[in-house]
Write a protein that holds these residues in place. Sequence first.
Motif, PDB file in Angstrom:
ATOM      1  N   PRO A  10       0.803  -1.235   0.000  1.00  0.00           N
ATOM      2  CA  PRO A  10       0.000   0.000   0.000  1.00  0.00           C
ATOM      3  C   PRO A  10       0.827   1.270   0.000  1.00  0.00           C
ATOM      4  O   PRO A  10       0.285   2.353  -0.203  1.00  0.00           O
ATOM      5  CB  PRO A  10      -0.813  -0.115   1.299  1.00  0.00           C
ATOM      6  CG  PRO A  10       0.024  -0.966   2.182  1.00  0.00           C
ATOM      7  CD  PRO A  10       0.719  -1.945   1.285  1.00  0.00           C
ATOM      8  N   SER A  11       2.133   1.192   0.221  1.00  0.00           N
ATOM      9  CA  SER A  11       2.976   2.379   0.275  1.00  0.00           C
ATOM     10  C   SER A  11       3.390   2.789  -1.129  1.00  0.00           C
ATOM     11  O   SER A  11       3.676   1.965  -1.987  1.00  0.00           O
ATOM     12  CB  SER A  11       4.225   2.116   1.115  1.00  0.00           C
ATOM     13  OG  SER A  11       3.868   1.770   2.442  1.00  0.00           O
ATOM     14  N   THR A  12       3.422   4.087  -1.354  1.00  0.00           N
ATOM     15  CA  THR A  12       3.877   4.620  -2.634  1.00  0.00           C
ATOM     16  C   THR A  12       5.387   4.758  -2.610  1.00  0.00           C
ATOM     17  O   THR A  12       6.064   4.426  -1.654  1.00  0.00           O
ATOM     18  CB  THR A  12       3.218   5.975  -2.905  1.00  0.00           C
ATOM     19  OG1 THR A  12       3.555   6.862  -1.832  1.00  0.00           O
ATOM     20  CG2 THR A  12       1.712   5.845  -2.967  1.00  0.00           C
ATOM     21  N   TRP A  20      -4.490   3.927  -0.006  1.00  0.00           N
ATOM     22  CA  TRP A  20      -5.740   3.583   0.652  1.00  0.00           C
ATOM     23  C   TRP A  20      -6.875   4.490   0.215  1.00  0.00           C
ATOM     24  O   TRP A  20      -8.032   4.198   0.487  1.00  0.00           O
ATOM     25  CB  TRP A  20      -5.578   3.643   2.162  1.00  0.00           C
ATOM     26  CG  TRP A  20      -4.660   2.598   2.705  1.00  0.00           C
ATOM     27  CD1 TRP A  20      -3.442   2.801   3.260  1.00  0.00           C
ATOM     28  CD2 TRP A  20      -4.870   1.183   2.720  1.00  0.00           C
ATOM     29  NE1 TRP A  20      -2.876   1.594   3.628  1.00  0.00           N
ATOM     30  CE2 TRP A  20      -3.733   0.585   3.320  1.00  0.00           C
ATOM     31  CE3 TRP A  20      -5.917   0.357   2.301  1.00  0.00           C
ATOM     32  CZ2 TRP A  20      -3.615  -0.789   3.499  1.00  0.00           C
ATOM     33  CZ3 TRP A  20      -5.788  -1.014   2.477  1.00  0.00           C
ATOM     34  CH2 TRP A  20      -4.652  -1.572   3.070  1.00  0.00           C
ATOM     35  N   MET A  21      -6.563   5.591  -0.458  1.00  0.00           N
ATOM     36  CA  MET A  21      -7.607   6.469  -0.976  1.00  0.00           C
ATOM     37  C   MET A  21      -8.390   5.807  -2.103  1.00  0.00           C
ATOM     38  O   MET A  21      -9.423   6.321  -2.515  1.00  0.00           O
ATOM     39  CB  MET A  21      -6.991   7.776  -1.479  1.00  0.00           C
ATOM     40  CG  MET A  21      -6.391   8.642  -0.383  1.00  0.00           C
ATOM     41  SD  MET A  21      -7.612   9.178   0.819  1.00  0.00           S
ATOM     42  CE  MET A  21      -8.597  10.264  -0.196  1.00  0.00           C
ATOM     43  N   SER A  99      -6.679  -6.292   6.312  1.00  0.00           N
ATOM     44  CA  SER A  99      -7.053  -5.151   7.143  1.00  0.00           C
ATOM     45  C   SER A  99      -8.337  -4.498   6.656  1.00  0.00           C
ATOM     46  O   SER A  99      -9.078  -3.908   7.453  1.00  0.00           O
ATOM     47  CB  SER A  99      -5.925  -4.119   7.155  1.00  0.00           C
ATOM     48  OG  SER A  99      -5.614  -3.698   5.839  1.00  0.00           O
ATOM     49  N   VAL A 100      -8.625  -4.602   5.368  1.00  0.00           N
ATOM     50  CA  VAL A 100      -9.857  -4.026   4.817  1.00  0.00           C
ATOM     51  C   VAL A 100     -11.000  -5.017   4.900  1.00  0.00           C
ATOM     52  O   VAL A 100     -12.093  -4.691   5.372  1.00  0.00           O
ATOM     53  CB  VAL A 100      -9.633  -3.571   3.355  1.00  0.00           C
ATOM     54  CG1 VAL A 100     -10.935  -3.076   2.738  1.00  0.00           C
ATOM     55  CG2 VAL A 100      -8.583  -2.472   3.303  1.00  0.00           C
ATOM     56  N   THR A 101     -10.766  -6.243   4.448  1.00  0.00           N
ATOM     57  CA  THR A 101     -11.850  -7.223   4.427  1.00  0.00           C
ATOM     58  C   THR A 101     -12.277  -7.625   5.842  1.00  0.00           C
ATOM     59  O   THR A 101     -13.458  -7.818   6.106  1.00  0.00           O
ATOM     60  CB  THR A 101     -11.401  -8.473   3.647  1.00  0.00           C
ATOM     61  OG1 THR A 101     -10.189  -8.988   4.226  1.00  0.00           O
ATOM     62  CG2 THR A 101     -11.139  -8.121   2.193  1.00  0.00           C
TER      63      THR A 101
END
Length: 223
Positions: A10-12, A20-21, A99-101
């Motif tokens: 998830p890190s750029t 995460w946006m 973490s999202v699901t």
Amino acid sequence: MTNLFSIFDPSTSMKINLNWMSLLLGMMITPSWYWMMSGRYLMMMMKMLNKMNNEFKMLIKLSINKGSTLMFISLFVLVMMNNSIGLYPYLFTSTSHLSVTLSIALPMWLSFMLMGWLKNTKHMFTHLVPMSTPSTLMPLMVCIETISNLIRPVTLSVRLTANMIAGHLILTLLGNNMMEMSFMMLPIMTLIQTTLMILESMVAIIQGYVMATLSILYSSEVN
């Protein structure tokens, strides 16, 4: 192999977690006129939502829970949109992370359990022992049903995450190998990639439908 899983990082490049946006990207790119005036896109979406509403009505007693289908339709649209966004190049798949699901499945399962045990306590106790169970197997069935109830949020979240990761990994592996293939194999590999992309698009929709349907079945058991 370490770079293979970098698509799920998830890190750029600037170490800022702006990926995460993508959870809000579907609402941000939707034009404002979509909600105010009729069109082909709105008509297609409304037909799909009406079809989902009719199917969910058969699983929920609307005389008791009026409007409950809206919550599960919203869940279906949220999961389907985030699954589909991850198929575009250079976009992050948020539903490929636990973490999202798990943050979606765990509060929903916890609310079902709290409502069932506080409102229908006797029904929840009787649900631990299926019908026509021999008396000798009743203690074992109680343990099995308790474990199956406890792992439901894990199975909901892991099922969605595993399906998203598996499809994206296959597409990434084939895409990386295309650079080293001969010119004669490129049309065949392109056809395989296109077929897998269509299949992955169908999986993105099916996984949203499966998660919404299982959530309805879990809620109907405690009501």
